[in-house]
Design an enzyme around this catalytic site. Structure first.
Site, mmCIF file in Angstrom:
data_model
loop_
_atom_site.group_PDB
_atom_site.id
_atom_site.type_symbol
_atom_site.label_atom_id
_atom_site.label_comp_id
_atom_site.label_asym_id
_atom_site.label_seq_id
_atom_site.Cartn_x
_atom_site.Cartn_y
_atom_site.Cartn_z
ATOM 1 N N CYS A 58 -1.606 1.840 -2.026
ATOM 2 C CA CYS A 58 -1.722 1.235 -3.356
ATOM 3 C C CYS A 58 -2.450 -0.111 -3.316
ATOM 4 C CB CYS A 58 -0.337 1.005 -3.961
ATOM 5 S SG CYS A 58 0.775 2.412 -3.952
ATOM 6 N N ASP A 59 -2.133 -0.931 -2.324
ATOM 7 C CA ASP A 59 -2.490 -2.344 -2.393
ATOM 8 C C ASP A 59 -3.423 -2.867 -1.310
ATOM 9 O OD1 ASP A 59 -0.867 -2.550 -4.637
ATOM 10 O OD2 ASP A 59 0.910 -3.076 -3.472
ATOM 11 N N CYS B 120 3.436 -0.547 -0.179
ATOM 12 C CA CYS B 120 2.522 0.589 -0.270
ATOM 13 C C CYS B 120 1.107 0.185 0.111
ATOM 14 C CB CYS B 120 2.546 1.174 -1.681
ATOM 15 S SG CYS B 120 1.437 2.583 -1.891
#
Length: 312
Positions: free
Chosen positions: A139-140, A136
């Protein structure tokens, strides 16, 4: 005779827990069924920075966020059971779910079983998930600012996510098993104009490794068979590997019963209704453009409110 709940929620990820919370606050009798640990994919995320309302300077992990969601659903009366559902009967006014431990009945069902990332398929992948391996970018990406990252895949999502990662990483390399991308031509044109984006053709990742955090990997050229070891820059000590070769919805048990697209995702209308009256889908298991905690929670809330309104 089993208790007939107003609604049973399948899955205790952000969508399922939000559905349980909203259903409970609406004074509906609600049962949440989860076969594993709460949270789904977010439970393996070490740090969350983009969930609206969190304390900015206080680290938030997936497990800590989910723990609070679980407590909220419990506070408002959502019952819980740990079981794996093996068979479903969704026609008629009372839906029946048969699990390994028991049988459950409800007037409404919210399917919030989620999806899981299609694995890269290399040795060491599971061990370094959250320690350099990710599925992701949204997300990251921020955790890899000014580092090198590698993106595995060649479709639309892989190339788009790779371009997104160039906003953070100093260098992004797409690793693709073919000699040309599968992404749409318009996306490819943008990618080839991006100076921070590089390409490793005809290549697959064989193994990833490191001392607790990802710092090396071996890749193989599928045409020549040559194996190369790639190591992190000495000053960095690590790099990132993002897999974007698709996600797999957790929907097998509903095949042939609930309408799905060709990939197994469940289409719904804006209010989470499926093609079966009294059956809703929420979160990553449904057809949608963005799979994040915030969108999953919104789906769950909408589905629960729709159940409440249908019973008014």
């Amino acid at each position: 005779m089993s208790k007939i709940y107003d609604v049973i929620v399948l899955g205790a990820g952000p969508a399922g827990l939000a559905a349980g919370l909203y259903a409970g606050r609406s004074r509906l009798s609600v049962l949440i069924v989860e076969k594993g640990q709460d949270g789904g994919q977010i439970s393996i995320t070490d740090e969350i920075e983009n969930y609206p309302g969190q304390v900015v300077d206080q680290p938030e992990s997936g497990p800590s966020l989910i723990a609070r969601m679980t407590e909220q659903a419990k506070k408002f009366g959502a019952e819980r059971v740990s079981d794996t559902i093996k068979e479903v009967s969704l026609e008629g006014e009372v839906k029946v779910l048969k699990g390994e431990k028991g049988e459950y009945q409800a007037k409404n069902i919210i399917i919030a079983t989620g999806a899981h990332a299609r694995p890269i398929g290399c040795k060491g992948e599971a061990e370094f998930l959250g320690r350099g391996v990710s599925y992701c970018a949204t997300c990251d990406a921020n955790f890899f600012e000014d580092f090198e990252v590698y993106v595995v895949g060649g479709g639309d999502s892989a190339v788009e996510e790779a371009m997104y990662l160039t906003k953070f990483a100093r260098k992004v390399t797409i690793i693709h098993r073919r000699d040309e991308l599968r992404a749409a031509k318009s996306i490819q044109e943008k990618a080839f104009k991006n100076d921070k984006l590089h390409f490793m053709w005809d290549t697959v990742v064989e193994e990833v490794g490191g001392d607790g955090i990802l710092s090396w990997m071996t890749v193989k050229n599928v045409k020549t068979g040559e194996v190369t070891k790639i190591e992190a820059d000495e000053d960095d000590g690590m790099f990132g590997v993002f897999g974007f070769i698709g996600t797999i919805p957790n929907s097998n048990i509903f095949k042939g019963i609930v309408e799905m697209d060709e990939r197994g995702y469940i289409p719904t209308d804006a209010d989470m209704h499926t093609n079966i009256p009294g059956v809703y889908a929420a979160g990553d298991v449904r057809v949608k453009s963005l799979r994040q905690v915030v969108t999953a929670a919104a789906d769950g809330a909408i589905a629960a409110v729709q159940v409440e309104r249908s019973m008014a």
